[in-house]
Design a protein around this motif. Structure first.
Motif, PDB file in Angstrom:
ATOM      1  N   ALA A 100       0.829  -1.279  -0.116  1.00 36.85           N
ATOM      2  CA  ALA A 100       0.263  -0.086  -0.038  1.00 36.85           C
ATOM      3  C   ALA A 100       0.915   1.318   0.118  1.00 36.85           C
ATOM      4  O   ALA A 100       0.515   2.194  -0.716  1.00 36.85           O
ATOM      5  CB  ALA A 100      -0.970  -0.063   1.182  1.00 36.85           C
ATOM      6  N   GLY A 101       1.883   1.256   0.840  1.00 35.25           N
ATOM      7  CA  GLY A 101       2.896   2.305   0.785  1.00 35.25           C
ATOM      8  C   GLY A 101       3.409   2.591  -0.478  1.00 35.25           C
ATOM      9  O   GLY A 101       3.706   3.993  -1.161  1.00 35.25           O
ATOM     10  N   MET A 102       3.789   1.588  -1.309  1.00 31.47           N
ATOM     11  CA  MET A 102       4.451   1.979  -2.455  1.00 31.47           C
ATOM     12  C   MET A 102       3.457   2.236  -3.511  1.00 31.47           C
ATOM     13  O   MET A 102       3.660   3.319  -4.335  1.00 31.47           O
ATOM     14  CB  MET A 102       5.020   0.362  -3.143  1.00 31.47           C
ATOM     15  N   LEU A 103       1.977   1.862  -3.473  1.00 32.48           N
ATOM     16  CA  LEU A 103       1.134   2.507  -4.366  1.00 32.48           C
ATOM     17  C   LEU A 103       0.728   4.027  -4.075  1.00 32.48           C
ATOM     18  O   LEU A 103       0.430   4.779  -4.820  1.00 32.48           O
ATOM     19  CB  LEU A 103      -0.133   1.524  -4.449  1.00 32.48           C
ATOM     20  N   ALA A 105       2.756   6.292  -2.860  1.00 36.38           N
ATOM     21  CA  ALA A 105       3.675   6.968  -3.559  1.00 36.38           C
ATOM     22  C   ALA A 105       3.889   7.073  -4.898  1.00 36.38           C
ATOM     23  O   ALA A 105       3.878   8.295  -5.492  1.00 36.38           O
ATOM     24  CB  ALA A 105       5.190   6.591  -2.839  1.00 36.38           C
ATOM     25  N   ALA A 106       3.779   5.926  -5.365  1.00 36.25           N
ATOM     26  CA  ALA A 106       3.807   5.816  -6.874  1.00 36.25           C
ATOM     27  C   ALA A 106       2.735   6.645  -7.654  1.00 36.25           C
ATOM     28  O   ALA A 106       2.971   7.069  -8.686  1.00 36.25           O
ATOM     29  CB  ALA A 106       4.063   4.484  -7.458  1.00 36.25           C
ATOM     30  N   ARG A 107       1.579   6.410  -7.086  1.00 33.41           N
ATOM     31  CA  ARG A 107       0.530   7.019  -7.729  1.00 33.41           C
ATOM     32  C   ARG A 107      -0.059   8.481  -7.042  1.00 33.41           C
ATOM     33  O   ARG A 107      -1.014   9.030  -7.495  1.00 33.41           O
ATOM     34  CB  ARG A 107      -0.826   6.031  -7.738  1.00 33.41           C
ATOM     35  N   ASN A 108       1.164   9.068  -6.020  1.00 39.55           N
ATOM     36  CA  ASN A 108       0.599  10.337  -5.630  1.00 39.55           C
ATOM     37  C   ASN A 108      -0.812  10.293  -4.898  1.00 39.55           C
ATOM     38  O   ASN A 108      -1.648  11.396  -5.119  1.00 39.55           O
ATOM     39  CB  ASN A 108       0.858  11.263  -6.584  1.00 39.55           C
ATOM     40  N   GLU A 141       3.746   3.192 -12.863  1.00 40.73           N
ATOM     41  CA  GLU A 141       3.306   1.834 -12.262  1.00 40.73           C
ATOM     42  C   GLU A 141       4.529   1.049 -11.643  1.00 40.73           C
ATOM     43  O   GLU A 141       5.636   1.472 -11.685  1.00 40.73           O
ATOM     44  CB  GLU A 141       2.829   1.137 -13.597  1.00 40.73           C
ATOM     45  N   LEU A 142       4.046   0.097 -10.771  1.00 45.97           N
ATOM     46  CA  LEU A 142       4.948  -0.468 -10.383  1.00 45.97           C
ATOM     47  C   LEU A 142       6.080  -1.381 -11.034  1.00 45.97           C
ATOM     48  O   LEU A 142       7.193  -1.712 -10.898  1.00 45.97           O
ATOM     49  CB  LEU A 142       4.720  -1.191  -8.952  1.00 45.97           C
ATOM     50  N   ALA A 143       5.150  -2.168 -11.980  1.00 44.64           N
ATOM     51  CA  ALA A 143       5.729  -3.098 -12.996  1.00 44.64           C
ATOM     52  C   ALA A 143       7.174  -2.627 -13.590  1.00 44.64           C
ATOM     53  O   ALA A 143       7.175  -1.432 -14.019  1.00 44.64           O
ATOM     54  CB  ALA A 143       4.914  -3.753 -13.674  1.00 44.64           C
ATOM     55  N   GLY A 144       8.085  -3.158 -13.585  1.00 45.87           N
ATOM     56  CA  GLY A 144       9.176  -2.515 -14.268  1.00 45.87           C
ATOM     57  C   GLY A 144      10.387  -2.064 -13.362  1.00 45.87           C
ATOM     58  O   GLY A 144      11.497  -1.999 -13.716  1.00 45.87           O
TER      59      GLY A 144
END
Length: 400
Positions: A100-103, A105-108, A141-144
């Motif tokens: 959830a934390g990564m998302l 940040a990645a999606r503001n 996106e997280l992928a890659g």
């Protein structure tokens, strides 16, 4: 007539503990509660025990979670009292929060939520405001992307596995990885040689280490600048593992993209590009129940049989009962302790049926099964040995 005999073990409960965990302590043998005089053991979650007067009757402390910073472990070791925890019992809950934390940040998502909350629903221009404002929150996106994980215990391994399934590359570092963790680590994880390598090469860095002297300010002013511009730092470990001053400087210089943590320290509160959660890592019904059950089982096995599993200050020791009469001895890890213990028992006419001794640092622990009852005199002789910290006599139901 009702049995009015007092339960064998009194357990002081300092926090709200899952009822399913407490039920692992049979009512006929245990009495657990918040107002318990002269307890044999303590069950605790987050309550700070450093300022408490811990009763001399306490033989063990069970922490329904992983960290034991709220417990005076060193003082308990000096008394021969093991401190149990529940490593891995809340791992899935922490893993999900890291994702959830990564998302976030990645999606503001944090500023996007604040933007929507500030809109005027009665303006008649809501749709236009949303469409014109959303470009400010475009993410990626997280992928890659590459996730760097420092600490490959149960949580780190679960985070690595989940990230790989999301299409991420994973770089991991842990100089003290256990055999069990190594077996459970996905083969796709690339092994890093240092924390520096992780910081240099990851788009996200997630920390999963205990707070000890060696990990305090593991991420600091000297190495945070090695991170990729715009990288995300996630700390669901312990507050002191990261230097708040270093984080604020890196955020101000736009070196760091986001800092996501589970510790709302005053220095970082309300700072832009900081997401601070109120210590939610293990705050799920499932995690609280898993931790309580795990620790209650460990506590019961220790109190009744002297076996030790997942104590942060004692070696792991387990021995199947081969006699009705068992003596458990905690002692300093110094030469000739076993010889003195064996001599004291031999002088009391006790035949040792089976014995196991393990050590961990300065602490050693011995279980001895003997063929006949151990009287008060031999227990007193054992306690009088220089270096012996605690002696417990554990006869089982066959002794009655």
């Amino acid at each position: 007539m009702a049995d009015t005999a007092a339960p064998a073990f009194r357990i002081l409960v300092l926090n709200q503990i899952s009822e399913n965990g407490l039920q692992r302590l049979p009512a006929g043998r245990y009495l657990a509660g918040k107002d318990m005089a002269d307890p044999h053991a303590v069950l605790v979650r987050s309550a700070d025990m450093h300022a408490l007067q811990i009763a001399p009757t306490v033989q063990a402390i069970g922490r329904c979670g992983a960290g034991t910073n709220n417990i005076p472990v060193k003082a308990m070791s000096a008394r021969g009292v093991p401190v149990f925890n529940a490593p891995g019992a809340n791992a899935n809950a922490v893993k999900e929060l890291v994702l959830a934390g990564m998302l976030l940040a990645a999606r503001n998502l944090a500023p996007a939520l604040a933007f929507v909350a500030a809109l005027d629903p009665e303006s008649g221009q809501l749709e236009q405001a949303v469409e014109s404002g959303k470009k400010e929150f475009a993410g990626f996106e997280l992928a890659g992307h590459t996730l760097g994980i420092v600490g490959l215990g149960k949580v780190g391994c679960l985070v690595a596995d989940a990230a790989i399934k999301l299409g991420m590359n994973v770089l991991g570092y842990d100089p003290e990885i256990t055999v069990d963790a190594a077996w459970s680590l996905p083969a796709q994880v690339k092994k890093a040689a240092s924390v520096t390598e992780v910081l240099k090469n990851a788009d996200f860095v997630s920390l999963h280490v205990p707070l000890v002297d060696a990990t305090r300010h593991l991420v600091n002013e000297q190495n945070i600048g090695l991170m990729k511009p715009g990288a995300v730092l996630l700390n669901f470990s312990r507050e002191g593992v990261v230097s708040d001053a270093a984080v604020l400087a890196a955020l101000g210089a736009r070196q760091l993209g986001w800092y996501v943590c589970d510790f709302p320290d005053g220095k970082i509160l309300r700072q832009p590009r900081v997401v601070a959660l109120p210590h939610l890592g293990a705050s799920t019904r499932e995690a609280e129940e898993n931790c309580a059950i795990m620790v209650a089982d460990q506590l019961r096995d220790y109190l009744e049989h002297g076996n030790i599993a997942n104590a942060v200050n004692f070696p792991s020791v387990s021995m199947a009962r081969e006699s009705a009469y068992r003596v458990a001895i905690a002692n300093a890890n110094v030469p000739n302790m076993l010889g003195q213990i064996s001599t004291a028992m031999a002088q009391a006419g006790l035949n040792i049926h089976n014995m196991v001794n393990k050590s961990r640092g300065d602490m050693a622990y011995t279980l001895v099964d003997v063929d006949s009852p151990a009287g008060d005199s031999v227990l007193a002789a054992l306690r009088a040995i220089d270096g012996v910290l605690a002696v417990r006599y554990l006869p089982d139901e066959r002794a009655n």
